[in-house]
Write a protein that holds these residues in place. Structure first.
Motif: not given
Length: 335
Positions: A232-237, A240-242, A248-251, A253-257
């Motif tokens: 996958x691309x950067x967002x997709x991978x 998947x990591x998150x 975290x329950x969403x991308x 929420x993780x980015x805001x973290x």
């Protein structure tokens, strides 16, 4: 003493291109052309293991200054995403601070450099607690004062968050400085996807996938990602990591973290500096312009420099060496 400012960086053409500055910043060409003095921090460096809390281990390297005079203090350096304690910019900055009379500690984040085998769980950008725990141990094991911290890119983001947390953890951090730090991760991810030239995302993805393959080889009994996820691309991978490896329950929420955008830094109690450039093609400048900062945080936006570049000429040395050394020395002199 007059401190250097971002406006003082006036590179010759064609080094006024943010793309050229960015590409040269971590290139093999730069490493080859750097003067020998930019590698002196490697001489006599002591490999070190520090605790990140619980059973987390982080690797680092400590180099004591050899000027013969009393040490100015302890300088701690954080590399960027998929960099290491041996990244060119870390070696160059560390060597300059060593020459200025500082003891230098270079820390590897989890899964960076050759440290993939140390911890089974994967690195992600919200693992600030283990970095702060390591910083506390570094301060205790090498009690030279003052203690000053500098970080680059993602390492700059970690340096700012560590600066916020240091007082409540009893860490005697006197100053923190961030070069081109990630401010708003969601905006930065969008910029790499939609605004930055394609080769930046390709570069980061190639390095990240290589790191993940190294991790998988270190722990073959553990399946970190499925093959389809790795493609996958950067967002997709990242998503998947998150979902696979964080709480975290969403991308989003993780980015805001690990965001330090808006007024997130208003609680900073120690002096700090944020330096970036208007032509950084990786991290949009508007995130910096929207920061709401207390008086003890200096925001310096240069016209040129790219992403963590600020390269002055054919010798590939960086203006940030003077910039960081001058501010660290000012902190030491004030003591």
């Amino acid at each position: 003493m007059t401190l250097p400012q971002g406006r003082d960086f006036q590179p010759p053409w064609p080094l006024r291109s943010g793309h050229i500055q960015t590409m040269l910043s971590s290139s093999g060409v730069r490493r080859l052309l750097l003067p020998k003095a930019a590698r002196t921090v490697l001489e006599g460096a002591e490999p070190v293991m520090v605790s990140g809390g619980a059973d987390v281990r982080l690797s680092g390297a400590y180099t004591a200054q050899r000027t013969g005079a009393p040490s100015r203090g302890l300088a701690v350096l954080f590399h960027g995403w998929e960099g290491s304690l041996d990244s060119t910019y870390v070696l160059q900055t560390g060597s300059r601070l060593l020459a200025e009379g500082w003891d230098v500690f270079r820390l590897n984040f989890r899964d960076h450099g050759d440290s993939h085998h140390l911890n089974e769980a994967l690195f992600h950008s919200c693992r600030i607690d283990e970095v702060v725990h390591a910083l506390a141990e570094i301060a205790e094991r090498w009690p030279t004062r003052p203690m000053a911290l500098a970080g680059f890119s993602l390492g700059g983001n970690f340096a700012l968050r560590a600066g916020l947390m240091a007082p409540q953890h009893g860490i005697p951090l006197a100053y923190t400085l961030a070069i081109c730090p990630i401010i708003d991760p969601a905006e930065g991810l969008f910029s790499l996807e939609k605004q930055a030239p394609w080769f930046y995302q390709a570069y980061f993805m190639q390095k990240w996938r290589h790191s993940l393959r190294t991790k998988q080889a270190a722990f073959p009994q553990h399946t970190y990602f499925e093959l389809a996820e790795l493609k996958q691309n950067l967002r997709g991978l990242t998503e998947a990591l998150v979902l696979r490896h964080t709480d975290f329950d969403s991308l989003e929420a993780y980015l805001d973290g690990y965001s330090v955008a808006g007024d997130a830094l208003r609680a900073m109690q120690i002096p700090a500096t944020i330096m970036t450039s208007r032509d950084d093609p990786v991290i949009p400048v508007n995130a910096f312009e929207q920061l709401r900062l207390p008086p003890n945080i200096e925001l310096d936006i240069a016209r040129y420099g790219g992403h963590c570049g600020f390269i002055r000429g054919l010798d590939m040395t960086s203006f940030t060496d003077d910039y960081i050394a001058a501010r660290f020395n000012a902190i030491a002199d004030a003591r």
